[in-house]
Design a protein around this motif. Structure first.
Motif, PDB file in Angstrom:
ATOM      1  N   VAL A 148       0.864  -1.175   0.000  1.00  0.00           N
ATOM      2  CA  VAL A 148       0.000   0.000   0.000  1.00  0.00           C
ATOM      3  C   VAL A 148       0.900   1.225   0.000  1.00  0.00           C
ATOM      4  O   VAL A 148       1.598   1.491   0.981  1.00  0.00           O
ATOM      5  CB  VAL A 148      -0.941   0.018   1.217  1.00  0.00           C
ATOM      6  N   ALA A 149       0.921   1.957  -1.115  1.00  0.00           N
ATOM      7  CA  ALA A 149       1.783   3.124  -1.279  1.00  0.00           C
ATOM      8  C   ALA A 149       0.940   4.381  -1.392  1.00  0.00           C
ATOM      9  O   ALA A 149      -0.192   4.352  -1.900  1.00  0.00           O
ATOM     10  CB  ALA A 149       2.665   2.970  -2.520  1.00  0.00           C
ATOM     11  N   ASN A 150       1.493   5.497  -0.927  1.00  0.00           N
ATOM     12  CA  ASN A 150       0.839   6.796  -1.033  1.00  0.00           C
ATOM     13  C   ASN A 150       1.473   7.571  -2.179  1.00  0.00           C
ATOM     14  O   ASN A 150       2.630   7.991  -2.089  1.00  0.00           O
ATOM     15  CB  ASN A 150       0.971   7.573   0.280  1.00  0.00           C
ATOM     16  N   VAL A 151       0.711   7.731  -3.266  1.00  0.00           N
ATOM     17  CA  VAL A 151       1.204   8.407  -4.463  1.00  0.00           C
ATOM     18  C   VAL A 151       0.719   9.850  -4.449  1.00  0.00           C
ATOM     19  O   VAL A 151      -0.463  10.121  -4.209  1.00  0.00           O
ATOM     20  CB  VAL A 151       0.728   7.685  -5.734  1.00  0.00           C
ATOM     21  N   ALA A 152       1.627  10.777  -4.733  1.00  0.00           N
ATOM     22  CA  ALA A 152       1.289  12.191  -4.715  1.00  0.00           C
ATOM     23  C   ALA A 152       0.190  12.503  -5.716  1.00  0.00           C
ATOM     24  O   ALA A 152       0.069  11.865  -6.772  1.00  0.00           O
ATOM     25  CB  ALA A 152       2.523  13.029  -5.017  1.00  0.00           C
ATOM     26  N   GLU A 153      -0.610  13.500  -5.373  1.00  0.00           N
ATOM     27  CA  GLU A 153      -1.736  13.897  -6.228  1.00  0.00           C
ATOM     28  C   GLU A 153      -1.269  14.255  -7.629  1.00  0.00           C
ATOM     29  O   GLU A 153      -1.943  13.947  -8.622  1.00  0.00           O
ATOM     30  CB  GLU A 153      -2.453  15.077  -5.580  1.00  0.00           C
ATOM     31  N   SER A 154      -0.107  14.889  -7.756  1.00  0.00           N
ATOM     32  CA  SER A 154       0.382  15.313  -9.071  1.00  0.00           C
ATOM     33  C   SER A 154       0.778  14.140  -9.954  1.00  0.00           C
ATOM     34  O   SER A 154       0.888  14.290 -11.174  1.00  0.00           O
ATOM     35  CB  SER A 154       1.594  16.243  -8.895  1.00  0.00           C
ATOM     36  N   ASN A 155       0.994  12.958  -9.359  1.00  0.00           N
ATOM     37  CA  ASN A 155       1.435  11.797 -10.144  1.00  0.00           C
ATOM     38  C   ASN A 155       0.356  10.752 -10.349  1.00  0.00           C
ATOM     39  O   ASN A 155       0.560   9.812 -11.112  1.00  0.00           O
ATOM     40  CB  ASN A 155       2.626  11.119  -9.441  1.00  0.00           C
ATOM     41  N   ILE A 156      -0.786  10.884  -9.665  1.00  0.00           N
ATOM     42  CA  ILE A 156      -1.767   9.800  -9.673  1.00  0.00           C
ATOM     43  C   ILE A 156      -2.339   9.555 -11.057  1.00  0.00           C
ATOM     44  O   ILE A 156      -2.745   8.435 -11.382  1.00  0.00           O
ATOM     45  CB  ILE A 156      -2.899  10.090  -8.656  1.00  0.00           C
ATOM     46  N   ALA A 157      -2.384  10.575 -11.915  1.00  0.00           N
ATOM     47  CA  ALA A 157      -2.953  10.404 -13.258  1.00  0.00           C
ATOM     48  C   ALA A 157      -2.132   9.425 -14.090  1.00  0.00           C
ATOM     49  O   ALA A 157      -2.637   8.843 -15.058  1.00  0.00           O
ATOM     50  CB  ALA A 157      -3.049  11.752 -13.974  1.00  0.00           C
ATOM     51  N   GLN A 158      -0.867   9.236 -13.748  1.00  0.00           N
ATOM     52  CA  GLN A 158      -0.007   8.348 -14.526  1.00  0.00           C
ATOM     53  C   GLN A 158      -0.115   6.898 -14.080  1.00  0.00           C
ATOM     54  O   GLN A 158       0.372   5.998 -14.757  1.00  0.00           O
ATOM     55  CB  GLN A 158       1.450   8.807 -14.392  1.00  0.00           C
ATOM     56  N   ILE A 159      -0.739   6.647 -12.917  1.00  0.00           N
ATOM     57  CA  ILE A 159      -0.846   5.291 -12.390  1.00  0.00           C
ATOM     58  C   ILE A 159      -2.093   4.621 -12.952  1.00  0.00           C
ATOM     59  O   ILE A 159      -3.195   5.149 -12.838  1.00  0.00           O
ATOM     60  CB  ILE A 159      -0.893   5.302 -10.852  1.00  0.00           C
ATOM     61  N   LYS A 160      -1.921   3.460 -13.542  1.00  0.00           N
ATOM     62  CA  LYS A 160      -3.030   2.683 -14.111  1.00  0.00           C
ATOM     63  C   LYS A 160      -2.997   1.273 -13.535  1.00  0.00           C
ATOM     64  O   LYS A 160      -1.966   0.799 -13.059  1.00  0.00           O
ATOM     65  CB  LYS A 160      -2.930   2.609 -15.641  1.00  0.00           C
ATOM     66  N   LEU A 161      -4.145   0.605 -13.596  1.00  0.00           N
ATOM     67  CA  LEU A 161      -4.196  -0.791 -13.167  1.00  0.00           C
ATOM     68  C   LEU A 161      -3.275  -1.643 -14.040  1.00  0.00           C
ATOM     69  O   LEU A 161      -3.262  -1.497 -15.267  1.00  0.00           O
ATOM     70  CB  LEU A 161      -5.629  -1.321 -13.235  1.00  0.00           C
ATOM     71  N   GLY A 162      -2.535  -2.521 -13.415  1.00  0.00           N
ATOM     72  CA  GLY A 162      -1.631  -3.384 -14.156  1.00  0.00           C
ATOM     73  C   GLY A 162      -0.242  -2.824 -14.368  1.00  0.00           C
ATOM     74  O   GLY A 162       0.629  -3.524 -14.905  1.00  0.00           O
ATOM     75  N   VAL A 163      -0.002  -1.553 -13.975  1.00  0.00           N
ATOM     76  CA  VAL A 163       1.319  -0.950 -14.145  1.00  0.00           C
ATOM     77  C   VAL A 163       2.343  -1.731 -13.319  1.00  0.00           C
ATOM     78  O   VAL A 163       2.104  -2.000 -12.135  1.00  0.00           O
ATOM     79  CB  VAL A 163       1.283   0.532 -13.721  1.00  0.00           C
ATOM     80  N   PRO A 164       3.500  -2.095 -13.897  1.00  0.00           N
ATOM     81  CA  PRO A 164       4.514  -2.822 -13.124  1.00  0.00           C
ATOM     82  C   PRO A 164       5.062  -1.963 -11.984  1.00  0.00           C
ATOM     83  O   PRO A 164       5.173  -0.745 -12.101  1.00  0.00           O
ATOM     84  CB  PRO A 164       5.606  -3.124 -14.166  1.00  0.00           C
ATOM     85  N   ALA A 165       5.414  -2.620 -10.901  1.00  0.00           N
ATOM     86  CA  ALA A 165       5.978  -1.942  -9.738  1.00  0.00           C
ATOM     87  C   ALA A 165       7.202  -2.707  -9.257  1.00  0.00           C
ATOM     88  O   ALA A 165       7.213  -3.930  -9.251  1.00  0.00           O
ATOM     89  CB  ALA A 165       4.943  -1.845  -8.620  1.00  0.00           C
ATOM     90  N   MET A 166       8.221  -1.957  -8.861  1.00  0.00           N
ATOM     91  CA  MET A 166       9.420  -2.552  -8.271  1.00  0.00           C
ATOM     92  C   MET A 166       9.476  -2.115  -6.814  1.00  0.00           C
ATOM     93  O   MET A 166       9.462  -0.922  -6.507  1.00  0.00           O
ATOM     94  CB  MET A 166      10.676  -2.118  -9.014  1.00  0.00           C
ATOM     95  N   ILE A 167       9.518  -3.092  -5.905  1.00  0.00           N
ATOM     96  CA  ILE A 167       9.456  -2.819  -4.466  1.00  0.00           C
ATOM     97  C   ILE A 167      10.803  -3.117  -3.842  1.00  0.00           C
ATOM     98  O   ILE A 167      11.407  -4.166  -4.101  1.00  0.00           O
ATOM     99  CB  ILE A 167       8.353  -3.680  -3.800  1.00  0.00           C
ATOM    100  N   LYS A 168      11.269  -2.173  -3.004  1.00  0.00           N
ATOM    101  CA  LYS A 168      12.508  -2.365  -2.263  1.00  0.00           C
ATOM    102  C   LYS A 168      12.254  -2.091  -0.792  1.00  0.00           C
ATOM    103  O   LYS A 168      11.577  -1.123  -0.450  1.00  0.00           O
ATOM    104  CB  LYS A 168      13.612  -1.444  -2.786  1.00  0.00           C
ATOM    105  N   ALA A 169      12.799  -2.954   0.062  1.00  0.00           N
ATOM    106  CA  ALA A 169      12.641  -2.817   1.513  1.00  0.00           C
ATOM    107  C   ALA A 169      14.003  -2.585   2.145  1.00  0.00           C
ATOM    108  O   ALA A 169      15.001  -3.189   1.734  1.00  0.00           O
ATOM    109  CB  ALA A 169      11.988  -4.070   2.103  1.00  0.00           C
ATOM    110  N   ASP A 170      14.035  -1.705   3.151  1.00  0.00           N
ATOM    111  CA  ASP A 170      15.292  -1.429   3.845  1.00  0.00           C
ATOM    112  C   ASP A 170      15.850  -2.684   4.516  1.00  0.00           C
ATOM    113  O   ASP A 170      17.061  -2.806   4.707  1.00  0.00           O
ATOM    114  CB  ASP A 170      15.077  -0.339   4.893  1.00  0.00           C
ATOM    115  N   ALA A 171      14.953  -3.609   4.862  1.00  0.00           N
ATOM    116  CA  ALA A 171      15.405  -4.826   5.536  1.00  0.00           C
ATOM    117  C   ALA A 171      16.217  -5.732   4.610  1.00  0.00           C
ATOM    118  O   ALA A 171      16.975  -6.584   5.087  1.00  0.00           O
ATOM    119  CB  ALA A 171      14.199  -5.591   6.085  1.00  0.00           C
TER     120      ALA A 171
END
Length: 446
Positions: free
Chosen positions: A279-302
């Motif tokens: 669950v990520a919080n995307v800035a209002e100015s960028n939300i228009a670029q996010i679509k269903l199915g868009v690939p995501a790369m996740i990195k954790a500090d751990a």
């Protein structure tokens, strides 16, 4: 001897000559040092080539690891926990048995309900089958017996009637024979009707009543069976046991699946969580670029140096505002076959929102301003000693450390990314791509 003394040059001339030699040598040395410094400065100047590339565009956001579903597992009715089959950290499948409740008080009711159902079904079978042949034969024999009795009573009556007319018997005896004949006739009628009923079988309403009794008994048995089934606690979905609240022998009660851990501690049995999501919080100015199915790369500090792949599965329809910052929740799946990510971990997410194809790019640090115009210092192909040429440019999107050039440069040209003394850039050109660029914190190039 005196002539030789006269030919010796004066001392001031010698001094002047020495001074000239020293000055000339100093000038030569200064020139060499200055030239060497200029050459060294030129060697220290770094350049970059204008490239034509396909530029991936990503939107970055901070997020957390959360389970897709999370419930507190408890019984439907209050009771004592009899047996617990799992422990914290166990992965379970949907429908798997987790625990058993005490069902001793229901077993007797179950046996009684089974007996009542068997009795009702037997009664229905008897009613549907009708009377047995032996019963019909017995009724037929009764009719024949009653017919013979009526015949005998009729003869006695006729004889007594003649005797009465001749005065051989009194009125009382005559009336007695008459009553006996009528009684025999009534008995024959009753036996004939009984035979007809035996031959006709059961009435429809008797059959329906018997069927209703069977339905009632079946319902009572099903109720007890459901109550017994409720004493078996099963996993509502596949997931992992995250918390244990009770041990065998504890008294547990029903709770809502979304109860907090604190309120569920004294009543629930287990806490179950399904596969994780991001669950990520995307800035209002960028939300228009996010679509269903868009690939995501996740990195954790751990897990430094390790990344997890995912895709956008849900975009919030309602924004959230925290400290005057408006954002939207974006949920992504995550491929984590080794179950490394734990609920609550903080992660960084890069959403691959697209690619700018065949664009000219330069390092953002190369952009400077002169005379109110944005541009770059271009190394010419002429003499090395010539100063770099300032050239105004038009910029496009800024993606991390790269900026798209719309006009003013050609592929293959070299621009300065370190500047001669006095020509440091005054400012960088801001991005014209919505939601991206210096200070936006939204996009990175991969």
């Amino acid at each position: 001897m005196q002539d030789l003394v006269k030919l010796r040059p004066p001392k001031w001339l010698l001094a002047l000559l020495v001074l000239g030699l020293v000055a000339g040598g100093g000038y030569v040395a200064y020139s060499q040092i200055t030239t060497a410094q200029r050459q060294e400065a030129r060697r220290r100047i770094q350049t970059a080539t204008v490239e034509q590339v396909n530029l991936p565009v990503t939107v970055s956001a901070n997020g957390t690891v959360q389970p897709e579903r999370s419930v507190n597992v408890s019984p439907k009715t209050s009771g004592k926990l009899k047996q617990l089959l799992v422990k914290e950290g166990d992965r379970v499948q949907e429908g798997q048995i987790l625990a058993y409740m005490d069902d001793s008080n229901l077993q007797g009711q179950y046996t009684q309900a089974q007996g009542q159902l068997a009795q009702a079904r037997a009664n229905l079978q008897r009613v549907q089958a009708g009377n047995r042949a032996q019963d019909i034969a017995q009724a037929q024999a009764q009719v024949e017996s009653d017919r013979a009795a009526l015949w005998q009573a009729e003869r006695n009556f006729q004889q007594n009637q003649q005797l009465y007319r001749s005065g051989a018997i009194n009125q009382r005896d005559f009336n007695t024979s008459l009553a006996a004949r009528d009684q025999a006739a009534a008995q024959l009628t009753r036996s004939q009707q009984a035979l007809a009923l035996q031959r006709a079988g059961s009435r429809p309403e008797d059959v329906e009543q018997a069927r209703a009794q069977v339905k009632t008994a079946e319902g009572q048995l099903q109720t007890i069976q459901a109550q017994l089934e409720d004493t078996i606690i099963r996993a509502p979905f596949s997931g992992i046991i995250t918390k244990k609240f009770a041990d065998p022998g504890a008294f547990v009660t029903p709770t809502t699946s979304g109860s907090s851990v604190t309120s569920a501690t004294s009543s629930s049995i287990l806490a179950l969580a399904s596969n994780n999501q991001i669950v990520a919080n995307v800035a209002e100015s960028n939300i228009a670029q996010i679509k269903l199915g868009v690939p995501a790369m996740i990195k954790a500090d751990a897990y430094p140096g390790q990344s997890f792949n995912g895709r956008v599965i849900q975009i919030a329809a309602q924004s959230t505002t925290v400290q005057n910052v408006t954002s939207f929740e974006v949920k992504s799946s995550v491929a984590d076959p080794k179950n490394l990510l734990k609920a609550g971990m903080s992660v960084n997410v890069d959403f691959n929102v697209g690619t700018l194809k065949n664009v000219l790019v330069i390092p953002t640090v190369a952009i400077t301003r002169q005379e109110g115009a944005s541009g770059v210092l271009v190394m010419t192909r002429e003499k090395e000693s010539r100063r770099p040429e300032f050239r105004p440019i038009t910029t496009g999107a800024t993606v991390n450390d790269k900026t798209v050039v719309l006009s003013g440069l050609q592929a293959g040209e070299r621009v300065l990314i370190s500047f001669p003394q006095g020509e440091r850039p005054q400012s960088r050109t801001p991005s014209v791509f919505p939601g991206m660029g210096p200070g936006g914190g939204g996009s990175r190039m991969r």
